[in-house]
Design a protein around this motif. Sequence first.
Motif, mmCIF file in Angstrom:
data_model
loop_
_atom_site.group_PDB
_atom_site.id
_atom_site.type_symbol
_atom_site.label_atom_id
_atom_site.label_comp_id
_atom_site.label_asym_id
_atom_site.label_seq_id
_atom_site.Cartn_x
_atom_site.Cartn_y
_atom_site.Cartn_z
ATOM 1 N N GLN A 60 0.831 -1.192 0.000
ATOM 2 C CA GLN A 60 0.000 0.000 0.000
ATOM 3 C C GLN A 60 0.875 1.254 0.000
ATOM 4 O O GLN A 60 0.536 2.254 -0.625
ATOM 5 N N GLN A 102 -3.999 -1.813 -17.387
ATOM 6 C CA GLN A 102 -3.460 -0.483 -17.580
ATOM 7 C C GLN A 102 -2.834 -0.014 -16.268
ATOM 8 O O GLN A 102 -3.245 -0.431 -15.187
ATOM 9 N N TYR A 106 -1.667 3.554 -14.153
ATOM 10 C CA TYR A 106 -1.850 4.991 -14.037
ATOM 11 C C TYR A 106 -1.016 5.519 -12.873
ATOM 12 O O TYR A 106 -0.756 4.801 -11.898
ATOM 13 N N GLN A 163 -0.922 8.845 -10.166
ATOM 14 C CA GLN A 163 -1.666 10.004 -9.651
ATOM 15 C C GLN A 163 -0.761 10.742 -8.668
ATOM 16 O O GLN A 163 -0.381 10.204 -7.627
ATOM 17 N N HIS A 177 -4.947 14.008 -10.750
ATOM 18 C CA HIS A 177 -5.837 12.995 -11.284
ATOM 19 C C HIS A 177 -5.001 11.882 -11.911
ATOM 20 O O HIS A 177 -3.822 12.082 -12.223
ATOM 21 N N PRO A 178 -5.585 10.695 -12.080
ATOM 22 C CA PRO A 178 -4.818 9.598 -12.688
ATOM 23 C C PRO A 178 -4.378 9.935 -14.100
ATOM 24 O O PRO A 178 -5.155 10.462 -14.900
ATOM 25 N N PHE A 218 -2.520 8.176 -17.465
ATOM 26 C CA PHE A 218 -2.206 6.893 -18.096
ATOM 27 C C PHE A 218 -0.707 6.744 -18.301
ATOM 28 O O PHE A 218 -0.030 7.673 -18.755
ATOM 29 N N PHE A 249 -1.427 3.118 -9.750
ATOM 30 C CA PHE A 249 -2.587 2.237 -9.801
ATOM 31 C C PHE A 249 -2.491 1.305 -10.999
ATOM 32 O O PHE A 249 -2.150 1.740 -12.101
ATOM 33 N N LEU A 274 -12.977 0.202 -15.988
ATOM 34 C CA LEU A 274 -11.687 -0.016 -15.337
ATOM 35 C C LEU A 274 -11.892 -0.384 -13.875
ATOM 36 O O LEU A 274 -12.550 0.347 -13.132
ATOM 37 N N PHE A 296 -9.912 -0.661 -10.632
ATOM 38 C CA PHE A 296 -8.646 -0.206 -10.086
ATOM 39 C C PHE A 296 -8.264 -0.979 -8.834
ATOM 40 O O PHE A 296 -9.128 -1.358 -8.019
ATOM 41 N N GLY A 297 -6.964 -1.185 -8.685
ATOM 42 C CA GLY A 297 -6.444 -1.617 -7.410
ATOM 43 C C GLY A 297 -6.454 -0.432 -6.447
ATOM 44 O O GLY A 297 -6.757 0.695 -6.847
ATOM 45 N N GLN A 298 -6.068 -0.694 -5.210
ATOM 46 C CA GLN A 298 -6.109 0.395 -4.221
ATOM 47 C C GLN A 298 -4.882 1.290 -4.297
ATOM 48 O O GLN A 298 -4.822 2.311 -3.618
ATOM 49 N N TYR A 314 -16.100 7.972 -12.262
ATOM 50 C CA TYR A 314 -15.503 7.231 -11.159
ATOM 51 C C TYR A 314 -15.604 8.047 -9.878
ATOM 52 O O TYR A 314 -15.542 9.273 -9.908
ATOM 53 N N GLY A 343 -8.492 3.573 -4.583
ATOM 54 C CA GLY A 343 -8.496 3.695 -6.036
ATOM 55 C C GLY A 343 -9.858 4.140 -6.529
ATOM 56 O O GLY A 343 -10.862 3.997 -5.837
#
Lengths: 109, 113
Positions: free
Chosen positions: A9, A33, A35, A37, A42-43, A45, A88, A97, A99-101, B35, B42
């Motif tokens: 984490q 994918q 990303y 942040q 913001h995320p 790519f 991410f 999408l 997303f993982g944490q 989102y 996330g």
Amino acid sequence: GQQVMQIPQYQHVQEGEDFTTYCNSSTTLSNIQWYKQRPGGHPVFLIQLVKSGEVKKQKRLTFQFGEAKKNSSLHITATQTTDVGTYFCAGDNTGKLIFGQGTTLQVKP
Amino acid sequence: DAGVTQSPTHLIKTRGQHVTLRCSPISGHKSVSWYQQVLGQGPQFIFQYYEKEERGRGNFPDRFSARQFPNYSSELNVNALLLGDSALYLCASSLISGGTEAFFGQGTRLTVV
């Protein structure tokens, strides 16, 4: 439903050390994918991996997609202070999408 | 070319109120997704629209709704706001509905008090 888990984490490294984050999906992914942040941002790519066993490099960043298309990793060589942020992975489910944490990277100069 | 634009950037609402968030995708992009990102987590998928049709819906209550207009811009509506709806709401646009990179806007920071 589909879940994407990411570890660790948090990661604190000294500038110049390497960094790796791992991503695991509960189901086979069509693609994954990555990303980045930045704090307060913001995320953005970074890359998309599609093929089983695929490896892609972007300068100091190396991305891998597992043979079973259920896991992925991001490795940064010789971290710099500009690498700070949260990374991410996201499994692409026909445009949705998952997303993982995220893994938050702190780099000490 | 302008990126994905969202408005407003910040918003404070009271419990029970409703809110409308707006998103303009990158020119030429036909897919818009929404989102919700709670601090420290996330982004969680809420909706996807492609060519003005809903293509996917995440695990959110019916208080959340969205639509896409003929010019491909989109609105996210949330009714009967709860404290737990406080989050960063992100809009992402892409050329097609899947298999391609998503471009995120700067988000709308919603605070419910």
